[in-house]
Design a protein around this motif. Structure first.
Motif, PDB file in Angstrom:
ATOM      1  N   ARG A   1      -3.433   5.347  13.763  1.00  0.00           N
ATOM      2  CA  ARG A   1      -3.621   6.753  13.388  1.00  0.00           C
ATOM      3  C   ARG A   1      -2.686   7.181  12.256  1.00  0.00           C
ATOM      4  O   ARG A   1      -3.000   8.091  11.496  1.00  0.00           O
ATOM      5  N   SER A   2      -1.550   6.541  12.154  1.00  0.00           N
ATOM      6  CA  SER A   2      -0.588   6.924  11.117  1.00  0.00           C
ATOM      7  C   SER A   2      -1.150   6.705   9.711  1.00  0.00           C
ATOM      8  O   SER A   2      -0.736   7.374   8.761  1.00  0.00           O
ATOM      9  N   TYR A   3      -2.106   5.785   9.586  1.00  0.00           N
ATOM     10  CA  TYR A   3      -2.686   5.540   8.269  1.00  0.00           C
ATOM     11  C   TYR A   3      -3.545   6.723   7.821  1.00  0.00           C
ATOM     12  O   TYR A   3      -3.633   7.031   6.631  1.00  0.00           O
ATOM     13  N   LEU A   4      -4.167   7.390   8.784  1.00  0.00           N
ATOM     14  CA  LEU A   4      -4.914   8.601   8.475  1.00  0.00           C
ATOM     15  C   LEU A   4      -3.965   9.673   7.937  1.00  0.00           C
ATOM     16  O   LEU A   4      -4.271  10.362   6.967  1.00  0.00           O
ATOM     17  N   ALA A   5      -2.813   9.789   8.573  1.00  0.00           N
ATOM     18  CA  ALA A   5      -1.831  10.791   8.146  1.00  0.00           C
ATOM     19  C   ALA A   5      -1.290  10.474   6.760  1.00  0.00           C
ATOM     20  O   ALA A   5      -1.076  11.376   5.941  1.00  0.00           O
ATOM     21  N   MET A   6      -1.083   9.200   6.477  1.00  0.00           N
ATOM     22  CA  MET A   6      -0.606   8.783   5.160  1.00  0.00           C
ATOM     23  C   MET A   6      -1.558   9.242   4.067  1.00  0.00           C
ATOM     24  O   MET A   6      -1.139   9.701   2.995  1.00  0.00           O
ATOM     25  N   THR A   7      -2.839   9.124   4.340  1.00  0.00           N
ATOM     26  CA  THR A   7      -3.847   9.485   3.346  1.00  0.00           C
ATOM     27  C   THR A   7      -4.045  10.997   3.287  1.00  0.00           C
ATOM     28  O   THR A   7      -4.201  11.573   2.206  1.00  0.00           O
ATOM     29  N   ALA A   8      -4.025  11.652   4.446  1.00  0.00           N
ATOM     30  CA  ALA A   8      -4.270  13.097   4.503  1.00  0.00           C
ATOM     31  C   ALA A   8      -3.212  13.901   3.766  1.00  0.00           C
ATOM     32  O   ALA A   8      -3.489  14.989   3.259  1.00  0.00           O
TER      33      ALA A   8
ATOM     34  N   PHE B   1      -6.438   2.750  -5.616  1.00  0.00           N
ATOM     35  CA  PHE B   1      -6.492   1.378  -5.133  1.00  0.00           C
ATOM     36  C   PHE B   1      -5.850   1.272  -3.750  1.00  0.00           C
ATOM     37  O   PHE B   1      -6.387   0.602  -2.862  1.00  0.00           O
ATOM     38  N   ALA B   2      -4.719   1.930  -3.572  1.00  0.00           N
ATOM     39  CA  ALA B   2      -4.031   1.890  -2.280  1.00  0.00           C
ATOM     40  C   ALA B   2      -4.915   2.441  -1.165  1.00  0.00           C
ATOM     41  O   ALA B   2      -5.018   1.853  -0.080  1.00  0.00           O
ATOM     42  N   ILE B   3      -5.551   3.572  -1.430  1.00  0.00           N
ATOM     43  CA  ILE B   3      -6.433   4.168  -0.413  1.00  0.00           C
ATOM     44  C   ILE B   3      -7.614   3.245  -0.139  1.00  0.00           C
ATOM     45  O   ILE B   3      -8.044   3.070   1.006  1.00  0.00           O
ATOM     46  N   GLY B   4      -8.137   2.634  -1.189  1.00  0.00           N
ATOM     47  CA  GLY B   4      -9.234   1.687  -1.026  1.00  0.00           C
ATOM     48  C   GLY B   4      -8.846   0.503  -0.158  1.00  0.00           C
ATOM     49  O   GLY B   4      -9.642   0.017   0.653  1.00  0.00           O
ATOM     50  N   MET B   5      -7.607   0.031  -0.309  1.00  0.00           N
ATOM     51  CA  MET B   5      -7.138  -1.092   0.505  1.00  0.00           C
ATOM     52  C   MET B   5      -6.939  -0.665   1.966  1.00  0.00           C
ATOM     53  O   MET B   5      -7.197  -1.439   2.887  1.00  0.00           O
ATOM     54  N   LEU B   6      -6.483   0.565   2.177  1.00  0.00           N
ATOM     55  CA  LEU B   6      -6.391   1.083   3.548  1.00  0.00           C
ATOM     56  C   LEU B   6      -7.782   1.129   4.186  1.00  0.00           C
ATOM     57  O   LEU B   6      -7.958   0.793   5.359  1.00  0.00           O
ATOM     58  N   MET B   7      -8.746   1.558   3.410  1.00  0.00           N
ATOM     59  CA  MET B   7     -10.106   1.668   3.912  1.00  0.00           C
ATOM     60  C   MET B   7     -10.705   0.294   4.204  1.00  0.00           C
ATOM     61  O   MET B   7     -11.390   0.096   5.216  1.00  0.00           O
TER      62      MET B   7
ATOM     63  N   ILE C   1       0.840  -1.202   0.000  1.00  0.00           N
ATOM     64  CA  ILE C   1       0.000   0.000   0.000  1.00  0.00           C
ATOM     65  C   ILE C   1       0.873   1.249   0.000  1.00  0.00           C
ATOM     66  O   ILE C   1       0.611   2.202  -0.743  1.00  0.00           O
ATOM     67  N   LYS C   2       1.908   1.250   0.815  1.00  0.00           N
ATOM     68  CA  LYS C   2       2.803   2.403   0.874  1.00  0.00           C
ATOM     69  C   LYS C   2       3.480   2.627  -0.473  1.00  0.00           C
ATOM     70  O   LYS C   2       3.687   3.772  -0.906  1.00  0.00           O
ATOM     71  N   ARG C   3       3.802   1.553  -1.161  1.00  0.00           N
ATOM     72  CA  ARG C   3       4.420   1.659  -2.485  1.00  0.00           C
ATOM     73  C   ARG C   3       3.430   2.220  -3.497  1.00  0.00           C
ATOM     74  O   ARG C   3       3.770   3.097  -4.296  1.00  0.00           O
ATOM     75  N   TRP C   4       2.198   1.731  -3.466  1.00  0.00           N
ATOM     76  CA  TRP C   4       1.175   2.221  -4.405  1.00  0.00           C
ATOM     77  C   TRP C   4       0.822   3.679  -4.137  1.00  0.00           C
ATOM     78  O   TRP C   4       0.553   4.428  -5.067  1.00  0.00           O
ATOM     79  N   LEU C   5       0.819   4.074  -2.872  1.00  0.00           N
ATOM     80  CA  LEU C   5       0.509   5.465  -2.541  1.00  0.00           C
ATOM     81  C   LEU C   5       1.530   6.425  -3.145  1.00  0.00           C
ATOM     82  O   LEU C   5       1.205   7.580  -3.433  1.00  0.00           O
ATOM     83  N   ALA C   6       2.742   5.956  -3.338  1.00  0.00           N
ATOM     84  CA  ALA C   6       3.807   6.798  -3.884  1.00  0.00           C
ATOM     85  C   ALA C   6       3.834   6.795  -5.411  1.00  0.00           C
ATOM     86  O   ALA C   6       4.640   7.502  -6.018  1.00  0.00           O
ATOM     87  N   ALA C   7       2.944   6.043  -6.017  1.00  0.00           N
ATOM     88  CA  ALA C   7       2.922   5.943  -7.480  1.00  0.00           C
ATOM     89  C   ALA C   7       2.356   7.221  -8.103  1.00  0.00           C
ATOM     90  O   ALA C   7       1.667   8.001  -7.449  1.00  0.00           O
ATOM     91  N   GLU C   8       2.634   7.415  -9.362  1.00  0.00           N
ATOM     92  CA  GLU C   8       2.104   8.570 -10.088  1.00  0.00           C
ATOM     93  C   GLU C   8       0.787   8.234 -10.778  1.00  0.00           C
ATOM     94  O   GLU C   8       0.059   9.132 -11.194  1.00  0.00           O
TER      95      GLU C   8
END
Length: 230
Positions: free
Chosen positions: A152-159, A136-142, A122-129
């Motif tokens: 709580r750190s997952y909220l910060a990752m998305t925010a 998809f990454a955010i959907g998997m976090l959800m 997920i962290k890798r996908w979040l950094a994709a362009e």
């Protein structure tokens, strides 16, 4: 043009009225690439394709021509039981995902059994362009990290995500609306401190207030936090 076996099956299931309906819902896909097959029929075809031992060949035959092939791909991939193989299929497919529907249909069940490994991806996908890799990454976090594995750190990752892409920002809003339903005390400061982009902030509040899972008391407070735009 000669149709593949899968394409022939999809056209045999075609509903022209549904094709027109789908084209309106999925504006990022050219109408000519939408056959018009309803989801229950696609799910059944996915089961038949797997039962016939034809799933691997289909998953490897990228890119697909039609939207329904991509939808079928997402359903088959979601049923893959081997985590490593599933992850490889996801990575191979994400560059070809061109719409919100296919992105959101792709929800591998095996991921729930491998959350620590999934989080790394997920962290890798979040950094994709790529728009849909991030969505998809955010959907998997959800889907996997708002309940017992929440942090709580997952909220910060998305925010911290900033994007010009509507389909990324809508997923961020959806994620925070769901977080406000499931982890209200943790998610609220991100709204009170205005840590989201303006549009996403207001959309998250709107979605939370539309949710039956958010209490009336919480909705009342959230409405006071909406940012006025002029």
């Amino acid at each position: 043009m000669t149709r593949t076996k899968i394409q022939e099956k999809l056209f045999a299931l075609q509903d022209e009225g549904y094709q027109a309906f789908s084209a309106k819902l999925i504006p990022t896909v050219a109408p000519a690439k939408i056959i018009g097959v309803r989801t229950p029929a696609l799910r059944q075809l996915a089961k038949e394709t797997m039962a016939a031992g034809e799933a691997a060949g289909f998953l490897e035959a990228l890119p697909h021509l039609y939207h329904e092939e991509n939808q079928l791909h997402a359903f088959i991939l979601s049923a893959e039981k081997d985590f490593d193989r599933c992850l490889a299929y996801v990575d191979a497919f994400l560059p070809y995902v061109d719409n919100w529907a296919t992105c959101d249909q792709m929800s591998p069940k095996v991921f729930s059994k491998h959350r620590p490994e999934l989080l790394l991806q997920i962290k890798r996908w979040l950094a994709a362009e790529d728009t849909y890799a991030v969505r998809f990454a955010i959907g998997m976090l959800m889907a996997h990290f708002l309940d017992e594995d929440f942090d709580r750190s997952y909220l910060a990752m998305t925010a911290q995500i900033r994007s010009e892409e509507y389909y990324v920002n809508m997923m961020i809003a959806w994620y925070f609306a769901t977080a406000l339903a499931k982890q209200y005390e943790a998610a609220l400061p991100f709204i009170e401190d205005r840590r989201l982009a303006l549009w996403t902030h207001n959309k998250a509040i709107q979605k939370a207030c539309e949710s039956r899972r958010v209490s009336a008391v919480h909705k009342k407070h959230l409405r006071t936090l909406k940012i006025k735009t002029f």
